[in-house]
Design a protein around this motif. Structure first.
Motif, mmCIF file in Angstrom:
data_model
loop_
_atom_site.group_PDB
_atom_site.id
_atom_site.type_symbol
_atom_site.label_atom_id
_atom_site.label_comp_id
_atom_site.label_asym_id
_atom_site.label_seq_id
_atom_site.Cartn_x
_atom_site.Cartn_y
_atom_site.Cartn_z
ATOM 1 N N TRP A 277 -7.833 10.169 15.821
ATOM 2 C CA TRP A 277 -8.651 10.200 17.283
ATOM 3 C C TRP A 277 -10.129 9.687 17.198
ATOM 4 O O TRP A 277 -10.143 9.045 18.585
ATOM 5 C CB TRP A 277 -8.548 11.418 17.502
ATOM 6 C CG TRP A 277 -10.058 12.137 16.799
ATOM 7 C CD1 TRP A 277 -11.337 12.443 16.541
ATOM 8 C CD2 TRP A 277 -9.867 13.269 17.020
ATOM 9 N NE1 TRP A 277 -11.152 12.555 15.513
ATOM 10 C CE2 TRP A 277 -10.727 14.373 16.115
ATOM 11 C CE3 TRP A 277 -8.696 15.064 17.536
ATOM 12 C CZ2 TRP A 277 -10.893 15.721 15.903
ATOM 13 C CZ3 TRP A 277 -8.804 16.254 17.415
ATOM 14 C CH2 TRP A 277 -10.573 16.432 16.927
ATOM 15 N N GLN B 276 -9.597 8.734 10.357
ATOM 16 C CA GLN B 276 -8.954 9.592 11.581
ATOM 17 C C GLN B 276 -8.717 8.670 12.887
ATOM 18 O O GLN B 276 -9.139 8.340 13.604
ATOM 19 C CB GLN B 276 -10.369 10.805 11.518
ATOM 20 C CG GLN B 276 -9.922 11.363 13.086
ATOM 21 C CD GLN B 276 -9.184 13.015 12.611
ATOM 22 O OE1 GLN B 276 -8.928 12.982 11.547
ATOM 23 N NE2 GLN B 276 -8.980 14.156 12.689
ATOM 24 N N GLN C 108 -4.305 24.630 21.701
ATOM 25 C CA GLN C 108 -5.270 24.211 21.360
ATOM 26 C C GLN C 108 -5.673 23.505 22.587
ATOM 27 O O GLN C 108 -5.524 24.327 23.481
ATOM 28 C CB GLN C 108 -4.851 22.992 20.186
ATOM 29 C CG GLN C 108 -5.972 22.900 18.463
ATOM 30 C CD GLN C 108 -6.139 21.455 18.053
ATOM 31 O OE1 GLN C 108 -4.697 20.520 18.461
ATOM 32 N NE2 GLN C 108 -6.242 21.676 17.024
ATOM 33 N N TYR D 116 -4.835 15.354 6.741
ATOM 34 C CA TYR D 116 -3.693 16.271 7.893
ATOM 35 C C TYR D 116 -2.363 15.865 8.153
ATOM 36 O O TYR D 116 -2.502 14.977 9.372
ATOM 37 C CB TYR D 116 -4.115 15.953 9.188
ATOM 38 C CG TYR D 116 -5.830 16.564 8.967
ATOM 39 C CD1 TYR D 116 -6.131 17.814 8.769
ATOM 40 C CD2 TYR D 116 -7.229 16.282 9.600
ATOM 41 C CE1 TYR D 116 -7.485 18.373 8.664
ATOM 42 C CE2 TYR D 116 -8.441 16.044 9.404
ATOM 43 C CZ TYR D 116 -8.360 17.733 9.298
ATOM 44 O OH TYR D 116 -10.083 18.182 8.773
ATOM 45 N N TRP E 251 -0.903 17.892 15.697
ATOM 46 C CA TRP E 251 -1.786 18.875 15.923
ATOM 47 C C TRP E 251 -1.983 18.415 17.540
ATOM 48 O O TRP E 251 -1.890 17.167 17.485
ATOM 49 C CB TRP E 251 -3.115 18.706 15.905
ATOM 50 C CG TRP E 251 -3.709 19.571 14.460
ATOM 51 C CD1 TRP E 251 -4.321 20.508 14.216
ATOM 52 C CD2 TRP E 251 -3.104 19.294 12.791
ATOM 53 N NE1 TRP E 251 -4.700 21.201 13.150
ATOM 54 C CE2 TRP E 251 -4.242 20.224 12.217
ATOM 55 C CE3 TRP E 251 -2.439 18.147 12.179
ATOM 56 C CZ2 TRP E 251 -4.050 20.889 10.338
ATOM 57 C CZ3 TRP E 251 -2.792 18.304 10.783
ATOM 58 C CH2 TRP E 251 -3.439 19.293 10.215
ATOM 59 N N TYR F 54 -18.227 20.112 7.909
ATOM 60 C CA TYR F 54 -17.796 20.256 9.165
ATOM 61 C C TYR F 54 -18.022 20.523 9.708
ATOM 62 O O TYR F 54 -18.585 22.210 10.084
ATOM 63 C CB TYR F 54 -16.861 20.451 8.101
ATOM 64 C CG TYR F 54 -14.691 20.967 8.593
ATOM 65 C CD1 TYR F 54 -14.704 19.536 9.481
ATOM 66 C CD2 TYR F 54 -14.587 21.910 8.880
ATOM 67 C CE1 TYR F 54 -13.108 20.231 9.961
ATOM 68 C CE2 TYR F 54 -13.556 22.362 9.481
ATOM 69 C CZ TYR F 54 -12.919 20.715 10.052
ATOM 70 O OH TYR F 54 -11.211 20.912 10.262
ATOM 71 N N TRP F 55 -18.252 20.132 11.343
ATOM 72 C CA TRP F 55 -19.006 21.271 13.059
ATOM 73 C C TRP F 55 -19.809 22.416 12.907
ATOM 74 O O TRP F 55 -19.894 22.696 14.165
ATOM 75 C CB TRP F 55 -17.035 22.212 13.105
ATOM 76 C CG TRP F 55 -15.656 21.255 13.956
ATOM 77 C CD1 TRP F 55 -15.249 21.718 12.952
ATOM 78 C CD2 TRP F 55 -15.715 20.519 14.778
ATOM 79 N NE1 TRP F 55 -13.872 20.424 13.658
ATOM 80 C CE2 TRP F 55 -14.353 20.127 14.971
ATOM 81 C CE3 TRP F 55 -16.513 20.413 15.497
ATOM 82 C CZ2 TRP F 55 -14.164 19.496 15.642
ATOM 83 C CZ3 TRP F 55 -16.562 19.894 17.273
ATOM 84 C CH2 TRP F 55 -15.232 19.095 17.350
ATOM 85 N N GLY G 233 -10.556 24.292 18.542
ATOM 86 C CA GLY G 233 -10.717 22.483 17.623
ATOM 87 C C GLY G 233 -11.960 22.204 17.206
ATOM 88 O O GLY G 233 -12.151 21.754 16.503
ATOM 89 N N ASP H 141 -13.391 23.471 14.702
ATOM 90 C CA ASP H 141 -12.914 25.013 13.999
ATOM 91 C C ASP H 141 -13.944 26.202 12.854
ATOM 92 O O ASP H 141 -14.233 27.024 13.073
ATOM 93 C CB ASP H 141 -11.864 24.931 12.369
ATOM 94 C CG ASP H 141 -10.352 23.747 12.800
ATOM 95 O OD1 ASP H 141 -10.787 23.376 14.125
ATOM 96 O OD2 ASP H 141 -10.169 23.530 12.247
ATOM 97 N N TRP I 88 -3.881 18.632 19.875
ATOM 98 C CA TRP I 88 -4.718 17.889 21.118
ATOM 99 C C TRP I 88 -5.659 16.671 20.136
ATOM 100 O O TRP I 88 -5.544 15.358 20.824
ATOM 101 C CB TRP I 88 -6.073 18.137 21.740
ATOM 102 C CG TRP I 88 -7.338 18.974 20.566
ATOM 103 C CD1 TRP I 88 -7.345 19.006 18.448
ATOM 104 C CD2 TRP I 88 -8.800 19.156 20.996
ATOM 105 N NE1 TRP I 88 -8.344 19.377 18.616
ATOM 106 C CE2 TRP I 88 -9.936 19.293 19.552
ATOM 107 C CE3 TRP I 88 -9.682 18.896 22.191
ATOM 108 C CZ2 TRP I 88 -10.607 19.640 19.522
ATOM 109 C CZ3 TRP I 88 -11.006 18.695 21.756
ATOM 110 C CH2 TRP I 88 -12.028 19.147 20.735
ATOM 111 N N ASP I 89 -4.594 16.656 18.992
ATOM 112 C CA ASP I 89 -5.011 14.854 18.533
ATOM 113 C C ASP I 89 -3.828 13.915 19.489
ATOM 114 O O ASP I 89 -4.475 12.894 19.350
ATOM 115 C CB ASP I 89 -4.860 15.278 17.135
ATOM 116 C CG ASP I 89 -5.415 15.865 16.224
ATOM 117 O OD1 ASP I 89 -6.230 17.268 16.513
ATOM 118 O OD2 ASP I 89 -6.112 15.313 15.351
HETATM 119 C C1 GLC Z 1 -9.209 19.964 11.946
HETATM 120 C C2 GLC Z 1 -9.648 20.191 13.596
HETATM 121 C C3 GLC Z 1 -9.247 20.113 15.194
HETATM 122 C C4 GLC Z 1 -8.250 18.810 14.878
HETATM 123 C C5 GLC Z 1 -7.203 18.952 13.353
HETATM 124 C C6 GLC Z 1 -6.505 17.909 12.727
HETATM 125 O O1 GLC Z 1 -8.637 21.256 12.159
HETATM 126 O O2 GLC Z 1 -11.350 20.343 13.385
HETATM 127 O O3 GLC Z 1 -9.356 20.178 15.659
HETATM 128 O O4 GLC Z 1 -7.369 18.680 16.072
HETATM 129 O O5 GLC Z 1 -8.314 19.225 11.831
HETATM 130 O O6 GLC Z 1 -7.359 16.111 13.559
#
Ligand code: GLC
Length: 400
Positions: A391, A389, A105, A37, A41, A330-331, A163, A165, A43-44
């Motif tokens: 977070w 990651q 987000q 990534y 982003w 994923y999710w 968030g 996805d 919320w990150d």
């Molecule tokens: C993925 C997650 C999303 C998050 C992004 C960056 O797309 O689904 O919630 O913000 O990764 O970590």
């Protein structure tokens, strides 16, 4: 090699954050995960600011100042905070901008700003005041653009906005049944292009029966953010504005409570209004937003403790007895540390201290034993998705 300790993980985490993207004073943000990534982003960065506030107040403030720097300045979406900032201008043609997206987000900036301010040694009131103005415009935008029926619940127009996805809860609204992850990815990209045609306008989207959902969790998070905004306004001596935000938060809380009570029964608790009928962990976020009365909170917590959610390694986003549950996809049924952190805060808010403690201990153990990953298998604890990651570093906030 001896088992890693929390200390080892914290050291690893600090190294990870040194990997961040800072260029002069212009912007500064933490990569959600290096290599996977590369952009910023929304919320990150809110979660990452909370983590950073454990050792570097000014870097935590910078994280948030950067995330609000690309607020939309004109047109109908004036005030919106993009879910992604592309500081390298490489948004391709997904959006109408090259340096930011046109969708948002979960709104947590006021929550994060308040925590960063409270945790900082020197109280930087001018920073707080500057960010307050931007967050205020952001919440005005929600009311103007995303709550057509004025019921206090805002709509999201793309799964990326949630968030979550690839969650099964969006399958039906996306019009796909038992999709593969690849099909879901294609559907999300198709929808992003469709939104360009619809000019991100909720009325056009609803008229065309497009993706428009009022999720419980997104709205509960917004209620918490409105509350935090009200508290910030009070710190800044803006009592009238503080009261306005408080009333808005209350309206949202009541609306979420209503949604939950309408759908309330043990097997229906996770249902989403105007969305799929898939049960999921979203209901538990109502606690974070202070959206339910004590009696309803007791029922939610009873459901939360069920082993379909409270797995070997809690909490699974999709119940493990659900036909869509996939521990490694994923999710589609994994543990996410950012959600555990929000639910942990919610449990504390309602005085479920023992359970909150249990959740924080399990979360800290998961990260200490398996390392920092994007998400985890709720049965085995194995780390999945992007390694490192950022977070998932929220575990340091949960160490007691
Ligand atoms: C993925 C997650 C999303 C998050 C992004 C960056 O797309 O689904 O919630 O913000 O990764 O970590």
């Amino acid at each position: 090699m001896p088992n890693p300790t929390a200390h080892d993980r914290i050291r690893e985490l600090k190294q990870l954050f040194e990997n961040d993207k800072c260029t002069g004073k212009l912007y500064c943000y933490t990569l959600p995960a290096a290599g996977v990534y590369p952009h910023q982003w929304l919320w990150d960065s809110c979660f990452n600011a909370v983590i950073l506030s454990h050792w570097d107040d000014s870097r935590a403030k910078q994280e948030l100042s950067s995330v609000v720097a690309k607020q939309i300045q004109s047109g109908p979406d004036k005030g919106m905070l993009p879910h992604m900032n592309y500081w390298d201008n490489k948004a391709d043609n997904l959006w109408t901008y090259t340096d930011r997206s046109n969708i948002t987000q979960p709104p947590l900036v006021a929550v994060a700003a308040k925590l960063v301010y409270e945790n900082s040694k020197e109280k930087d009131i001018s920073w707080l005041s500057e960010i307050y103005q931007k967050i205020a415009l952001y919440h005005d935008w929600f009311d103007r653009r995303r709550d057509r029926d004025r019921d206090g619940l805002v709509s999201i127009i793309h799964p990326w906005e949630s968030g979550w996805d690839a969650s099964p809860r969006w399958d039906e609204a996306l019009g796909i049944d038992h999709p593969t992850l690849e099909e879901l990815k294609k559907a999300r990209v198709r929808l992003a292009f469709k939104l360009q045609e619809q000019e991100y306008d909720l009325m056009s989207i609803e008229n065309e029966n497009g993706f428009a959902v009022e999720p419980i969790d997104f709205n509960a998070i917004r209620a918490a953010d409105l509350e935090a905004l009200s508290q910030i306004a009070n710190i800044l001596g803006r009592a009238n504005e503080a009261e306005g935000w408080r009333l808005k938060a209350h309206k949202t809380q009541l609306a979420v409570e209503h949604e939950i009570s309408v759908y309330h029964s043990t097997d229906l608790i996770g249902k989403q209004s105007k969305a799929s009928l898939e049960p999921n962990l979203a209901f538990a976020l109502a606690l974070f937003g202070g959206c339910v009365n004590k009696e309803l909170a007791n029922s939610l917590v009873a459901v939360l403790q069920n082993k379909i959610f409270w797995t070997n390694h809690p909490l699974s986003t999709t119940p493990i007895d659900d036909e869509h549950f996939l521990a490694t996809a994923y999710w589609r049924g994994n543990v996410w540390i950012n959600l555990n952190w929000l639910i942990w805060k919610g449990l504390q808010r309602y005085g479920f201290d023992i359970l909150a403690d249990e959740l924080s201990k399990a979360t800290v153990k998961l990260v200490v034993e398996h390392g920092l990953w994007e998400y985890y298998n709720p049965i085995t604890g194995k780390g999945l998705g992007a390694p490192g990651q950022s977070w998932s570093g929220l575990f340091i906030d949960m160490i007691r």
